[in-house]
Scaffold this motif. Structure first.
Motif, short mmCIF file in Angstrom:
data_model
loop_
_atom_site.label_atom_id
_atom_site.label_comp_id
_atom_site.label_asym_id
_atom_site.label_seq_id
_atom_site.Cartn_x
_atom_site.Cartn_y
_atom_site.Cartn_z
N LYS A 352 33.55 24.50 28.80
CA LYS A 352 33.39 23.09 29.16
C LYS A 352 34.71 22.50 29.66
CE LYS A 352 32.74 18.74 26.87
NZ LYS A 352 32.73 18.18 25.52
N GLU A 353 35.77 22.80 28.92
CA GLU A 353 37.07 22.27 29.32
C GLU A 353 37.43 22.75 30.72
OE1 GLU A 353 40.30 23.19 26.65
OE2 GLU A 353 41.76 22.71 28.21
N ILE A 356 35.48 20.77 33.25
CA ILE A 356 36.00 19.41 33.44
C ILE A 356 37.28 19.44 34.26
CG2 ILE A 356 36.91 17.37 32.29
CD1 ILE A 356 35.15 18.20 29.88
N ARG A 357 38.18 20.32 33.87
CA ARG A 357 39.46 20.36 34.57
C ARG A 357 39.26 20.69 36.06
NH1 ARG A 357 44.31 20.32 31.69
NH2 ARG A 357 44.04 20.31 29.43
N LYS A 358 38.34 21.61 36.31
CA LYS A 358 38.10 21.95 37.72
C LYS A 358 37.52 20.76 38.47
CE LYS A 358 37.97 26.86 38.24
NZ LYS A 358 37.21 28.02 38.74
N THR A 359 36.57 20.07 37.84
CA THR A 359 35.96 18.89 38.44
C THR A 359 37.01 17.85 38.80
OG1 THR A 359 34.06 19.28 37.05
CG2 THR A 359 34.20 17.14 38.11
N LEU A 360 38.03 17.74 37.91
CA LEU A 360 39.06 16.74 38.15
C LEU A 360 40.10 17.23 39.15
CD1 LEU A 360 39.62 15.46 34.52
CD2 LEU A 360 38.19 14.50 36.34
N GLY A 361 39.88 18.41 39.71
CA GLY A 361 40.77 18.84 40.78
C GLY A 361 41.73 19.94 40.40
N SER A 362 41.56 20.54 39.24
CA SER A 362 42.46 21.63 38.88
C SER A 362 42.15 22.86 39.72
CB SER A 362 42.30 21.98 37.41
OG SER A 362 43.02 23.13 37.13
N ARG A 363 43.20 23.50 40.14
CA ARG A 363 43.01 24.74 40.87
C ARG A 363 42.92 25.89 39.89
NH1 ARG A 363 45.80 25.24 45.46
NH2 ARG A 363 45.15 27.39 45.30
N LYS A 364 42.43 27.00 40.39
CA LYS A 364 42.25 28.19 39.55
C LYS A 364 43.59 28.65 38.96
CE LYS A 364 39.44 32.30 40.11
NZ LYS A 364 38.53 32.93 41.07
N LEU A 367 44.73 26.67 36.04
CA LEU A 367 44.04 27.02 34.80
C LEU A 367 44.57 28.33 34.24
CD1 LEU A 367 40.49 25.90 35.76
CD2 LEU A 367 41.75 25.16 33.75
N PRO A 443 32.57 25.55 37.85
CA PRO A 443 32.51 24.28 37.13
C PRO A 443 31.08 23.80 36.89
CG PRO A 443 33.40 24.01 39.35
CD PRO A 443 33.34 25.46 39.07
N ALA A 444 30.23 23.91 37.92
CA ALA A 444 28.88 23.37 37.77
C ALA A 444 28.16 24.07 36.62
CB ALA A 444 28.10 23.55 39.07
N LEU A 447 29.72 23.36 33.04
CA LEU A 447 29.39 22.06 32.46
C LEU A 447 27.94 22.02 31.98
CD1 LEU A 447 31.32 19.60 34.74
CD2 LEU A 447 31.81 20.31 32.41
N ASN B 49 26.23 18.36 42.70
CA ASN B 49 27.30 19.38 42.62
C ASN B 49 27.80 19.75 43.99
OD1 ASN B 49 27.24 19.49 39.86
ND2 ASN B 49 25.85 21.24 39.77
N LEU B 54 31.59 21.00 43.99
CA LEU B 54 31.68 21.92 42.86
C LEU B 54 30.90 23.18 43.15
CD1 LEU B 54 31.13 19.42 39.89
CD2 LEU B 54 33.27 20.46 40.62
N GLU B 74 38.31 27.49 47.96
CA GLU B 74 38.53 26.89 46.65
C GLU B 74 39.67 25.89 46.66
OE1 GLU B 74 40.22 26.84 42.49
OE2 GLU B 74 41.14 28.03 44.06
N ALA B 78 39.30 21.85 46.01
CA ALA B 78 39.96 21.21 44.87
C ALA B 78 40.81 20.05 45.35
CB ALA B 78 40.81 22.24 44.13
N ARG B 81 38.64 17.16 46.51
CA ARG B 81 37.96 16.59 45.35
C ARG B 81 38.89 15.70 44.54
NH1 ARG B 81 35.64 21.15 43.42
NH2 ARG B 81 37.36 21.63 42.01
N LYS B 82 40.08 16.22 44.27
CA LYS B 82 40.91 15.46 43.35
C LYS B 82 41.41 14.15 43.97
CE LYS B 82 45.17 18.11 44.00
NZ LYS B 82 45.98 19.18 43.42
N PHE B 87 33.80 11.81 39.05
CA PHE B 87 32.53 12.22 38.47
C PHE B 87 32.24 11.51 37.16
CE2 PHE B 87 33.69 15.73 41.12
CZ PHE B 87 32.49 16.21 41.62
N ILE B 95 37.43 16.06 27.32
CA ILE B 95 38.04 17.22 26.64
C ILE B 95 38.35 16.85 25.20
CG2 ILE B 95 40.02 18.79 26.60
CD1 ILE B 95 40.05 18.69 29.62
N TYR B 110 46.93 16.02 37.92
CA TYR B 110 46.59 17.01 38.95
C TYR B 110 46.93 16.51 40.35
CZ TYR B 110 44.38 20.07 35.60
OH TYR B 110 44.16 20.92 34.56
#
Ligand code: ADP
Ligand code: MG
Lengths: 844, 225
Positions: A352-353, A356-364, A367, A443-444, A447, B49, B54, B74, B78, B81-82, B87, B95, B110
């Motif tokens: 889940k974390e 969320i982080r990916k949704t908020l724009g975190s890159r792979k 992470l 992410p989809a 979540l 999504n 996503l 990707e 990202a 999106r950011k 969302f 978290i 981010y």
């Protein structure tokens, strides 16, 4: 390699960042990661505990191994002239046979000084001398100290070696024959606390060494043990010279405790010196020897590890080092596997974390970095604990292995660097896979809770987790097989029929070969009814280094010489140790001989091995025949003994000659009716001390002496070390398994609950869990058994007398690993099985 | 702002193939507030999504601010999106290991906003959703409504142009639900485009337009204003 990869990865990350309009603030990111990490660790306490414990123990093991190896590799490198200092070693070529040694005869040093004035320094030492010491100024002047590590050193000693003096003048000591230099350790021991840190007051005091007075001229800081010439006391070489005038002129005879060191000037290469030594040996050695022998310089810092010429003091066998490294790696591997297993099962919780982080724009990569940092934080914590633990380990180690190493943990740059590199490697190994898995979640899906259950069963055909668990079982089983085999071999060692009776004999160290004193001692103790026989000799039947020599038939050429072991015994030896006579007679009182420089004639016993080696058809055929010993003495064979293990048990019985020689007595063997009788022992000690008032009584039952002192030292260390490592690695492995099953059980709680609702008993459910593991243990066994067989077969090759590898060892290992695993698994699965099904179903 | 045409998404598992989106087309203009409705399983979340980058569509076109983004990699997704999209989820998705403040701060980290600026902006937005007093609490210590307000705060802290909300009131009682809807309306009035999935006709009435879906296709569009 890994380290480079990791750095490249980090650089790529940084480069990546630069390309963006706004760079994510590295520090904010880090602090965010560390916050999550710490809170996560706190939340999963069991998990954290398992990981930290495993990593701590394994890092501590690695530190111990590191300190051990560093100690090995740094011998004598602390002297400022170490890079220019060489030991003189020899090659002795006879026929096709070359022998090597690191020692030379006594006149060499002085001659070098005269013939090579360009040498910066030449110094000679004669190490490992024994002394009994009295302190006249002490309250109890009767109190005796014994010291095994006395070195004769000349006045040039401190020009080559940088040992530090706490009191006394470096330039002005060891010049007269009646002085002595003590280490701090001995000064404290002899004079007590009141002189500590004021060693100047010790200077000038007199101590008695072997009944002669010596004046203290210096106090040394305790010598580091990673020195080939470490000792506790220095006596002037002049003292040795005045008592051994003939030896000082003898170019032929060598003693394995006498070394010569030269320091070359800056502009003189060892190659040049090596060449010059050819002229030198031709000048000084008698023709025949000059042909055989060549002398070479060997770099001081190479002395300890060069197995060809042998260390000065002791050489640590490379097998021990390899064993330690292997063990370190195994323990580390186990801990890493735990970490990966726990991290991947736990990753479901953290999906889940990630989402969320990916949704908020975190890159792979961010992470990935985050999870790597998490691993690193854990490793860091473990490293801190590990340093403390390693320190404790090393203290235990020192008590255990004092005779081999003196290890201490010094926090210096190199160990910090080692820890840093080790930490990064572990982080990479343990952290990479979980980080990859976690950062890869979509992410989809994450979540939605779509990442689940799939991997919780061991039934699925193939998974990394399965491979890891199997690996762990393989390692465990290998270790168990190893332990069982080593233990059996050692037991076999101890219980093997040695060809004589080692029980019931008291081994007493004798200070000299004065015949009257020996006779007096014998007569006193035989009066005791418990004492049956007494024999004086150069050593008990199984003892190395009683002197070697050559034997041949009189008509045979010198080239046919057979190397044999020569034991100085007496006419009670066979009786005392119960050695069987195959033919002829025992030695008699009138067979007694005192060897001197001239040729002698005497009667001897030989063992059956020597009979065969000399080419006699049977023991009876050898009786009455003459043989030549050392190309000089003529000896008549009067008896043949059964073969007994005369050398270390790793080796086969060697040809052996027993004769009644009075020159060398170092041991009394006393056969008794009852061995551990305190009154008798006391009686013997009193008798001994009456005869030798200036010496220290030391005795031990022979079988115990064999365990402790004689031959199993290396095997014993390996076995003890082995046991510790095995236990540690099994415990760590079990902890990992415990954690893993815990998670799997939670994941499968729903399945378990449904099964229970449908009527499965708790027993069935535990069974279901266990059977899955049974498979893995079985697969592991298929790998471990052949590997273990190969490894143990090759280890056993090192022993002339060895056990056969029976299938029982392997089956036992399998059953033990099964037992351990079942125990661990049932613990957790019972918990899952007895849980109330309604509760977990409602949670859905 | 958004223009999708003939968008397709198919889920393949070992046994079955589910067509989640079937040649779906529509447009959302800057500043619009659109509600998406339809029975469970008709593909609403899938749509969201994809709009939120996503997930990838299998076919069709997706223009975001006139740029084709359907096949972005990707990194680009990202990045887009950011900076542009916020969302809000039915299940809040905060978290657990981070406090309210830290959760809201996360998107700013981010996007690389400086510490001082971050503090200012987080406090501003927490103030706006009236949760400032709970800034150091952890999500588990808040009520559902409070959690969703934090989630909204987190969605808007970066000043996104588009907010995607998947049943934002689904787990809330009507009081808390109305509060969240009020917040979204305010945001929309300040210029943020909103696409919201909902089951509630009541909530849908806050929007300008309702897109009704069935089996991955739009069936009707009701214009409310
Ligand atoms: N990851 C997935 N794998 C397989 N099928 C999926 C997945 N996600 C959604 N589906 C299917 O796609 C369809 C649309 O799902 P979804 O978009 O979640 O619907 P809604 O949100 O409208 O309830 C459903 O039939 C669902 O079962
Ligand atoms: Mg949905």
């Amino acid at each position: 390699m890994l380290w480079i990869l990791l750095m490249a990865r980090l650089l790529a990350v940084i480069r990546d960042n630069k390309k963006h309009r706004k760079t994510p603030n590295i520090f904010s990111m880090l602090s965010n990661y560390i916050k999550t990490t710490v809170r996560n660790l706190r939340r999963n306490k069991v998990n954290t505990l398992i990981n930290i414990t495993g990593l701590t123990v394994s890092i501590a093991c690695c530190i111990v191994v590191y300190v051990f190896i560093k100690n090995e590799k740094t011998f004598d490198n602390f002297h400022s002239k170490a890079s220019r200092t060489y030991r003189i070693v020899f090659d002795d070529k006879t026929g096709n046979n070359i022998e090597h040694g690191g020692y030379v005869s006594f006149p060499v040093a002085k001659a070098l000084r005269i013939d090579f004035p360009q040498l910066e320094n030449v110094t000679q030492v004669y190490v490992r001398n024994y002394g009994v010491i009295q302190i006249p100024s002490a309250n109890d002047t009767r109190k005796l100290f014994d010291e095994q590590e006395i070195t004769y050193a000349d006045e040039y000693f401190f020009k080559t070696f940088d040992f530090q003096l706490l009191a006394g003048n470096k330039d002005n000591i060891l010049k007269s024959p009646d002085e002595v230099v003590l280490t701090k350790r001995l000064a404290d021991k002899f004079f007590g606390k009141e002189y500590a840190d004021a060693y100047n007051r010790v200077i000038g005091k007199t101590i008695i060494i072997n009944k002669k007075p010596y004046r203290i001229s210096g106090v040394l800081k305790d010598m580091p043990r990673n020195s080939n010439i470490a000792c506790n006391m220095l006596l002037p070489f002049k003292d040795f010279e005045r008592n051994n005038a003939a030896t000082m002129q003898n170019w032929i005879d060598t003693y394995s405790e006498h070394y010569v060191f030269v320091t070359l000037p800056e502009n003189y290469t060892p190659q040049q010196f090596d060449k010059a030594l050819i002229g030198f040996k031709n000048k000084h050695l008698p023709g025949e020897y000059a042909k055989r022998i060549t002398w070479h310089p060997q770099l001081l810092t190479k002395v300890h590890t060069d197995e060809m010429y042998g260390g000065t003091y002791y050489a640590t066998p490379s097998v021990l080092i390899i064993a330690f490294i292997t063990m370190g790696i195994i323990v580390l591997l186990t801990a890493c596997i735990n970490f990966i297993n726990l991290a991947t099962v736990q990753s479901l919780k953290r999906a889940k974390e990630v989402g969320i982080r990916k949704t908020l724009g975190s890159r792979k990569y961010q992470l990935r970095l985050q999870f790597m940092i998490e691993t690193f934080v854990l490793v860091l914590m473990a490293s801190a604990f590990a340093v403390l633990l390693a320190n404790w380990f090393l203290q235990q180690f020192n008590q255990y292995l004092l005779f081999i190493v003196d290890l201490g943990l010094h926090i210096d740059f190199s160990i910090i660097l080692f820890l840093a590199i080790l930490g990064l490697i572990i982080t990479f190994f343990a952290g990479y896979y979980p980080a990859k898995v976690l950062s890869g979640y979509e992410p989809a899906k994450a979540l939605k809770g779509g990442i689940q259950a799939k991997y919780t069963s061991f039934k699925s055909r193939f998974s990394l987790r399965k491979v890891l668990v199997v690996t762990q079982f393989v390692v465990t089983q290998l270790l168990i097989i190893g332990t069982i085999v080593v233990a059996s071999q050692i037991k076999y060692f101890y219980s093997k029929d040695l060809g004589y009776d080692k029980t019931g004999v008291l081994n007493v160290e004798m200070p000299g070969n004065d015949e009257q004193k020996l006779e007096l001692f014998r007569q006193t103790i035989v009066r005791n009814a418990n004492v049956r026989d007494v024999s004086f000799s150069s050593g008990p039947p199984t003892s190395a280094g009683n002197g070697f020599g050559n034997i041949r038939l009189p008509e045979a050429p010198a080239a046919d010489n057979i190397t044999m072991e020569r034991k100085f015994t007496d006419n009670n030896y066979l009786k005392t140790y119960k050695i069987q006579l195959l033919a002829g007679r025992d030695l008699w009182e009138n067979d007694k001989v005192t060897l001197s420089d001239s040729a002698a004639r005497y009667n001897i016993l030989i063992n059956n091995k020597a009979v065969t080696a000399l080419g006699f058809a049977s023991p009876e055929k050898a009786i009455g025949k003459n043989i030549i010993i050392n190309d000089r003495d003529v000896a008549t064979i009067v008896g043949v003994t059964k073969d007994f293990n005369n050398a270390a048990l790793q080796n086969e019985v060697a040809p052996c000659v027993l004769f009644y020689g009075t020159n060398w007595v170092s041991t009394a063997g006393i056969r008794m009716n009852r061995i551990n009788d305190a009154a008798t022992n006391d009686f013997i000690q009193k008798a001994w001390e009456a005869v030798y008032p200036d010496n220290i009584y030391k005795s031990m039952p022979l079988d115990e002496y064999m365990h402790k002192k004689a031959f199993y030292v290396l095997e014993d260390i390996m076995y003890k070390g082995f046991k510790i490592f095995v236990v540690l690695s099994i415990i760590i492995g079990c902890m990992g398994l415990y954690g893993l099953i815990g998670f799997l059980a939670v994941q499968r709680q729903k399945e378990i609950s449904i099964r229970k609702v449908l009527g499965a008993s708790a027993k069935k459910i535990v069974y279901m869990f266990s059977i899955e593991f049974l498979w893995l243990i079985g697969i592991a066994f298929l790998v471990a058994a052949p590997l273990g067989y190969l490894a143990m077969t090759s280890w056993l090759q090192g022993f002339a007398y060895r056990i056969n590898l029976s299938p029982v060892y392997f089956i036992a290992a399998f059953l033990i690993s099964l037992l351990i695993a079942t125990f661990t698994v049932s613990f957790q699965s019972i918990k899952a099985a007895v849980a109330n099904p309604v509760k977990s179903l409602r949670n859905e | 702002m958004i223009k999708i045409s003939d968008l397709e998404k198919v889920y393949r598992t070992e046994e079955v193939e589910t067509v989640a989106l079937n040649k779906l087309s529509f447009e959302v203009k800057d500043g619009e507030f659109v509600a998406v409705m339809g029975p469970s399983g008709c593909g609403k979340s899938t749509l969201l999504n994809i709009l939120g980058l996503l997930d990838d569509p299998d076919a069709g076109s997706f223009l975001f601010n006139q740029i084709e983004v359907a096949h972005f990699n990707e990194r680009k997704r990202a990045d887009l999106r950011k900076h542009n999209i916020g969302f809000v989820f039915q299940s809040f998705n905060l978290i657990d290991e981070l406090t309210v403040f830290e959760n809201v701060e996360l998107p700013l980290i981010y996007t690389g906003v400086k510490t001082a600026e971050r503090k200012k902006r987080v406090e501003e937005v927490l103030d706006k959703v009236q949760i400032m007093h709970r800034r150091n609490h952890y999500p588990q210590q808040l009520s559902g409504g409070q959690q969703q307000r934090v989630a909204v705060a987190r969605a808007v802290v970066n000043h996104p142009k588009l907010i995607l909300a998947d049943e934002p009131t689904g787990n809330l009682d009507s009081n808390n639900g109305n509060e969240v809807m009020q917040l979204l309306t305010e945001l929309n009035e300040q210029g943020t485009t909103i696409v919201m999935v909902t089951h509630s006709e009541h909530d849908a009435r806050y929007s300008h337009r309702i897109i009704r879906m069935l089996d991955g296709q739009t069936v009707t569009e009701n214009i409310l204003i």
